[in-house]
Structures are given as C-alpha cells and as structure tokens.
Design a protein around this motif. Structure first.
Motif, PDB file in Angstrom:
ATOM      1  N   TYR A 295     -10.017  -4.918  -6.746  1.00 48.55           N
ATOM      2  CA  TYR A 295      -9.233  -5.223  -5.541  1.00 48.55           C
ATOM      3  C   TYR A 295      -9.943  -4.777  -4.270  1.00 48.55           C
ATOM      4  CZ  TYR A 295      -5.361  -5.211  -2.209  1.00 48.55           C
ATOM      5  OH  TYR A 295      -4.562  -5.425  -1.114  1.00 48.55           O
ATOM      6  N   GLN A 296     -10.520  -3.579  -4.284  1.00 50.68           N
ATOM      7  CA  GLN A 296     -11.116  -3.001  -3.077  1.00 50.68           C
ATOM      8  C   GLN A 296     -12.297  -3.824  -2.568  1.00 50.68           C
ATOM      9  OE1 GLN A 296     -12.788   0.982  -3.523  1.00 50.68           O
ATOM     10  NE2 GLN A 296     -11.846   1.624  -1.601  1.00 50.68           N
ATOM     11  N   ILE A 297     -13.219  -4.156  -3.464  1.00 55.77           N
ATOM     12  CA  ILE A 297     -14.401  -4.906  -3.042  1.00 55.77           C
ATOM     13  C   ILE A 297     -14.039  -6.343  -2.658  1.00 55.77           C
ATOM     14  CG2 ILE A 297     -15.025  -5.548  -5.414  1.00 55.77           C
ATOM     15  CD1 ILE A 297     -17.437  -4.885  -2.494  1.00 55.77           C
ATOM     16  N   CYS A 298     -13.039  -6.924  -3.329  1.00 53.73           N
ATOM     17  CA  CYS A 298     -12.605  -8.284  -2.973  1.00 53.73           C
ATOM     18  C   CYS A 298     -12.003  -8.312  -1.573  1.00 53.73           C
ATOM     19  CB  CYS A 298     -11.588  -8.796  -3.990  1.00 53.73           C
ATOM     20  SG  CYS A 298     -12.309  -9.208  -5.598  1.00 53.73           S
ATOM     21  N   GLN A 299     -11.173  -7.324  -1.251  1.00 52.12           N
ATOM     22  CA  GLN A 299     -10.594  -7.251   0.084  1.00 52.12           C
ATOM     23  C   GLN A 299     -11.679  -7.029   1.137  1.00 52.12           C
ATOM     24  OE1 GLN A 299      -7.496  -7.854   1.110  1.00 52.12           O
ATOM     25  NE2 GLN A 299      -6.968  -8.385  -0.990  1.00 52.12           N
ATOM     26  N   SER A 300     -12.716  -6.277   0.773  1.00 56.40           N
ATOM     27  CA  SER A 300     -13.830  -6.056   1.686  1.00 56.40           C
ATOM     28  C   SER A 300     -14.536  -7.376   1.998  1.00 56.40           C
ATOM     29  CB  SER A 300     -14.823  -5.068   1.068  1.00 56.40           C
ATOM     30  OG  SER A 300     -16.009  -4.988   1.829  1.00 56.40           O
ATOM     31  N   LEU A 301     -14.769  -8.173   0.981  1.00 56.95           N
ATOM     32  CA  LEU A 301     -15.434  -9.464   1.171  1.00 56.95           C
ATOM     33  C   LEU A 301     -14.560 -10.424   1.978  1.00 56.95           C
ATOM     34  CD1 LEU A 301     -16.974  -9.906  -2.397  1.00 56.95           C
ATOM     35  CD2 LEU A 301     -18.178  -9.302  -0.302  1.00 56.95           C
ATOM     36  N   PHE A 302     -13.253 -10.398   1.739  1.00 58.83           N
ATOM     37  CA  PHE A 302     -12.336 -11.222   2.530  1.00 58.83           C
ATOM     38  C   PHE A 302     -12.416 -10.836   4.007  1.00 58.83           C
ATOM     39  CE2 PHE A 302      -9.465 -11.699  -1.416  1.00 58.83           C
ATOM     40  CZ  PHE A 302     -10.076 -12.897  -1.770  1.00 58.83           C
ATOM     41  N   ALA A 303     -12.431  -9.520   4.266  1.00 56.63           N
ATOM     42  CA  ALA A 303     -12.465  -9.029   5.649  1.00 56.63           C
ATOM     43  C   ALA A 303     -13.739  -9.469   6.360  1.00 56.63           C
ATOM     44  CB  ALA A 303     -12.359  -7.503   5.651  1.00 56.63           C
ATOM     45  N   ILE A 304     -14.880  -9.325   5.681  1.00 56.59           N
ATOM     46  CA  ILE A 304     -16.156  -9.722   6.280  1.00 56.59           C
ATOM     47  C   ILE A 304     -16.173 -11.223   6.554  1.00 56.59           C
ATOM     48  CG2 ILE A 304     -18.639  -9.929   5.858  1.00 56.59           C
ATOM     49  CD1 ILE A 304     -18.442  -7.276   4.296  1.00 56.59           C
ATOM     50  N   GLY A 305     -15.647 -12.008   5.605  1.00 53.49           N
ATOM     51  CA  GLY A 305     -15.606 -13.459   5.771  1.00 53.49           C
ATOM     52  C   GLY A 305     -14.692 -13.890   6.904  1.00 53.49           C
ATOM     53  N   MET A 306     -13.562 -13.203   7.060  1.00 50.40           N
ATOM     54  CA  MET A 306     -12.603 -13.562   8.105  1.00 50.40           C
ATOM     55  C   MET A 306     -13.112 -13.209   9.509  1.00 50.40           C
ATOM     56  SD  MET A 306      -9.973 -15.031   6.767  1.00 50.40           S
ATOM     57  CE  MET A 306      -8.715 -14.867   8.025  1.00 50.40           C
ATOM     58  N   GLY A 307     -14.057 -12.286   9.585  1.00 52.64           N
ATOM     59  CA  GLY A 307     -14.530 -11.843  10.895  1.00 52.64           C
ATOM     60  C   GLY A 307     -15.292 -12.883  11.676  1.00 52.64           C
ATOM     61  N   SER A 308     -16.022 -13.747  10.986  1.00 50.54           N
ATOM     62  CA  SER A 308     -16.851 -14.770  11.633  1.00 50.54           C
ATOM     63  C   SER A 308     -17.801 -14.109  12.644  1.00 50.54           C
ATOM     64  CB  SER A 308     -15.959 -15.822  12.305  1.00 50.54           C
ATOM     65  OG  SER A 308     -16.750 -16.910  12.744  1.00 50.54           O
ATOM     66  N   TRP A 309     -18.199 -14.858  13.704  1.00 48.03           N
ATOM     67  CA  TRP A 309     -19.202 -14.338  14.615  1.00 48.03           C
ATOM     68  C   TRP A 309     -18.657 -13.259  15.549  1.00 48.03           C
ATOM     69  CZ3 TRP A 309     -23.964 -15.112  13.393  1.00 48.03           C
ATOM     70  CH2 TRP A 309     -24.353 -16.295  12.755  1.00 48.03           C
ATOM     71  N   PHE A 310     -17.453 -13.484  16.078  1.00 45.60           N
ATOM     72  CA  PHE A 310     -16.917 -12.569  17.089  1.00 45.60           C
ATOM     73  C   PHE A 310     -15.657 -11.821  16.650  1.00 45.60           C
ATOM     74  CE2 PHE A 310     -19.439 -15.656  19.461  1.00 45.60           C
ATOM     75  CZ  PHE A 310     -20.205 -14.816  20.267  1.00 45.60           C
ATOM     76  N   GLY A 311     -15.267 -11.968  15.407  1.00 48.09           N
ATOM     77  CA  GLY A 311     -14.148 -11.205  14.886  1.00 48.09           C
ATOM     78  C   GLY A 311     -12.784 -11.760  15.266  1.00 48.09           C
ATOM     79  N   SER A 312     -11.777 -11.166  14.705  1.00 51.81           N
ATOM     80  CA  SER A 312     -10.403 -11.605  14.977  1.00 51.81           C
ATOM     81  C   SER A 312      -9.831 -10.920  16.210  1.00 51.81           C
ATOM     82  CB  SER A 312      -9.513 -11.296  13.763  1.00 51.81           C
ATOM     83  OG  SER A 312      -9.535  -9.901  13.481  1.00 51.81           O
TER      84      SER A 312
END
Length: 453
Positions: A295-312
């Motif tokens: 769960y922890q590493i998957c959520q980490s990858l989701f977060a990095i992917g959602m950030g895109s170039w300039f973040g949320s």
C-alpha cells in the motif's frame, strides 16, 4: 480568489527554486570574492519561498495566527543561522550553509502542511541542534586528538547499535532508543561515528593487516544493522566504507572484493532474513499486495504521478494518504503538491551539496580530514539516493529520510552535525591557503630585497 492565488503559486514555487539551483551551481564555479551577490540572491529566494508557503497555509487554515507565529520564529532562526556562520566562520562555505537553510525551509513548509505540531517539534529540535553545531568548526580546528580516537568512536557506535536491538520495534524495525520522554534514533549518529572511526584507523596505517581489522569491524556494524532491520543504514555503511577504503588505499581490487563479498552477503541475507526478502518482494510487485504490504509504495507512486510538472498546489493534494509521508516519503509528498520541476530542482540542490563536499575533501591535505569529508559526503549523497529511489520504486524501500527535509529530530540534528564538520574542514583549509599565500608573499619580498642589495 484563494484558488487563483494557489494556482499561480505553483509556478512561482517551481521557477524560484530553479533560479536558486542555478545560482548554487553558478556560485560553485565562481571565485570566492565574487560570490556575495549570489549568496544574497539565494537568501532572497529562500525567504520568498518560505513566506509564500506559510501565507498559503495561513489562508487555508482559516487565518489561524499560530501559522504566522511559527513562520516568524522560523524566519528569525534561518536568518540568525546564516548571520552567525557569516560572522563566526567567514571562511566557511556559504553555499553549503545556504543550501542547508533552503532545504530546511522547504521541509518546514511541507511538514507544517502535513502536521502543524510535528513542524513545531522539528523546528525546536533544529534550532537547538544548530546552536550546538555552531561550536563544532572551532572544536575541530583546536582539538587535534579527534584523529586519534578511533577505538572510542568504534566502541561507542557498536554499543549504541546493540542497545537498540533490545528496544521495541517501530514500523517493523529496531530503530529508536527511548530514554524517558526522549526518543533518539542512534543509527543517525552512529553513521558519523563510523566515518570518524574508519578515517582515524586508516590515518594511522593503510597496511593489509590494518585494512583487514577495519573491514571486520565495519562488517560487524553492518550485520547488527541488518539484524535490527535497519536496511537503509546497513547499505549506507557498506557503500561509505568501500568509498573510504578506496580513497585511503587507492586499490581498486579491494573495492572489487568488497562488492563481491557484499553481493554474496546480500544474497545470504535474502535467504536468511524474512524482512529482507519481504522488502524485495514488495519492490518487485507492490500492486499484488496494494491492500496490505504494498500500500505504501503504491500510494507513493500515485502521488508522484498526480503531481505532473507543477503539482496540484500546496495543500491541494493527498500526500497524507501515504503512511509516514513526513518521514520516508517526503519526496513523494513534495512532488505531488509542488510538481516534478520543483522536485528536480530540489534534487539538484542536494547534488550541489555532494559536489561541494567532494570538492572540500579534495582540498584537505591531511588524510584523516580528507577521509572524513569523503565519508560524510557519500553518506549524505547515498542517503538522498536511497530515499528518492525507494519512493520512485527504482530500488527497494529502505526507510531512510531526506536530509533536512523529512521529519525526524535525530535525522536533522545528525545532518546539521555533518554539515558543521564539513564546514569546519573547509574553514581549516582556507586558513592553510592564507598562511601559504602569506608565506609565499614574504619569500617573494625577501628575494626582491636580496636582489636590490
């Protein structure tokens, strides 16, 4: 209006940190006397980022005055830290001091966004640790016996690591030593003791017998860390020792043998220790266990992917969905809300620190100081690699923090000590250069006088 402000701030954060990183690299190749503008430029950017971050948090938290109070306290701390280094140690590396403060400013913003109380605690520990580390460069210069205390470093370090083995597990590992209301992670400080031990022993001799002796003791450190399930620290000790071994002996064959022995030991640890095997399996396929161990590493990858170039946008993402985000996955949390451009600039600042450390090491004439500088530099650089690589699933997660940025009292104090030691050695080297130049000037003057006579 508030949403527009947050949206615009994403781009301001990214460009400001990019300008800061560019200034850090430009300053590194400039002559010391021409760097004053660069230092001032970096400081302005750092305080702008810090101010903007806390203004957003102040607005988003119903204009709670406690955020402004914390901001002003941190502003005074960062300003005083830079000022004291400038006054007490004018020959210290201001680039390292500025980078250290910049990373802490980013860490304060993100920790405050995740947990205000933890940010207050982090700030107070950082302030107390900084006051202590102000004395380190002066002590390093005056106390020459530091280079002869190898066995003291060794015994102290191993004792601390053994003491942790009998403590309660935290997040599946024996990491924390609790003394009443105070909890300390000794491994953070043993890293420094380990570097000092190896440097002291090789400063005495680099003979084959001495090398074998030091290698055995280094292996004992690593084995204890593996047993206590502190895999990140074990890897750091291993890599740091190999680098220091090569610098001391200049024998590439020793490094080859070390890597071969390490590979065999890693394969053995995978077979023998279940926690080592579990980390590798999670790394290989976290998606099959997304509801449990992955769960922890998957959520980490989701977060990095959602950030895109300039973040949320600051406080607009969901980094709190990552367990222990403020410690092991701070890089993921920053990437989600500040974006990939900001995160890359942050990594470039970390790389700039490593380059500066290695440059300082190359200027140290005494083997002990050169080895200490290399050891601390590799410790810092490899720790950044481990935490970022683990968050991005490049390597198995090792549970180490991002120096100066992640939450953790022991982590930030040990990082402050490392940078103070490096600056102490740089300060000493600058004194040596000045003495050498003065001596050369006197010799030239004498030669001219003799020529006239």
């Amino acid at each position: 209006m508030q949403l527009v402000f947050i949206e615009v701030s994403k781009y301001i954060f990214a460009f400001l940190l990019c300008f800061y990183a560019a200034a850090a690299y430009r300053g590194a190749v400039m002559k010391e006397e021409k760097r004053k503008f660069t230092y001032a430029f970096q400081n302005v950017i750092m305080f702008m980022i810090h101010l903007l971050g806390f203004l957003i948090l102040y607005q988003l938290n119903n204009e709670d005055i406690k955020y402004l109070i914390l901001y002003f306290a941190q502003f005074i701390y960062l300003f005083v830290t830079i000022f004291v280094y400038d006054v007490l140690y004018p020959k210290a590396s201001r680039l390292l001091v500025n980078n250290m403060c910049m990373l802490m400013a980013v860490g304060f913003i993100m920790i405050c966004r995740l947990d205000y109380d933890k940010c207050v605690k982090q700030f107070l520990i950082a302030a107390g640790g900084t006051i202590i580390t102000f004395f380190i460069p002066a002590l390093l210069k005056r106390v020459k016996s530091f280079r002869n205390m190898g066995w003291i470093y060794c015994i102290t370090g191993i004792t601390l690591l053994l003491a942790v083995l009998f403590c309660t597990e935290v997040f599946g590992a024996n990491l924390v030593l609790t003394l009443g209301p105070v909890s300390v992670q000794p491994g953070e400080f043993v890293k420094i003791l380990f570097v000092m031990f190896v440097a002291s022993m090789f400063n005495k001799s680099t003979s084959f017998e001495q090398t074998v002796k030091v290698t055995v003791i280094a292996a004992i450190h690593v084995i204890i860390l593996v047993i206590s399930k502190d895999l990140g620290a074990a890897l750091i000790f291993f890599v740091v020792y190999l680098m220091m071994l090569f610098i001391a002996t200049r024998k590439l064959s020793y490094v080859g043998i070390g890597f071969a022995a390490g590979s065999v030991a890693a394969a053995g640890a995978y077979k023998i220790f279940n926690h080592v095997r579990q980390r590798v399996l999670i790394w290989k396929d976290p998606w099959s266990t997304i509801d449990s161990t992955g769960y922890q590493i998957c959520q980490s990858l989701f977060a990095i992917g959602m950030g895109s170039w300039f973040g949320s946008g600051l406080a607009q993402g969901l980094p709190d969905k990552i367990p222990v985000a403020e410690k092991d996955f701070m890089f993921s949390a920053i990437t989600e809300e500040f974006g990939a451009i900001f995160a890359v600039a942050l990594l470039l600042i970390c790389l700039n620190n490593l380059i500066l450390m290695m440059n300082i090491a190359s200027r140290c004439k005494t083997l002990f100081y050169r080895l200490v500088a290399v050891g601390l530099g590799v410790t810092y650089g490899f720790q950044v690699f481990l935490t970022v690589g683990g968050a991005m699933k490049m390597i198995p997660m090792t549970g180490v923090t991002l120096p100066f940025v992640s939450y953790g009292g022991s982590s930030i104090v040990s990082s402050l000590i490392m940078f103070a030691l490096i600056n102490g050695m740089y300060n000493m080297r600058q004194d040596e250069v000045e003495i050498k130049n003065e001596s050369a000037g006197k010799n030239t003057k004498l030669k001219k006088e003799k020529h006239k006579a």
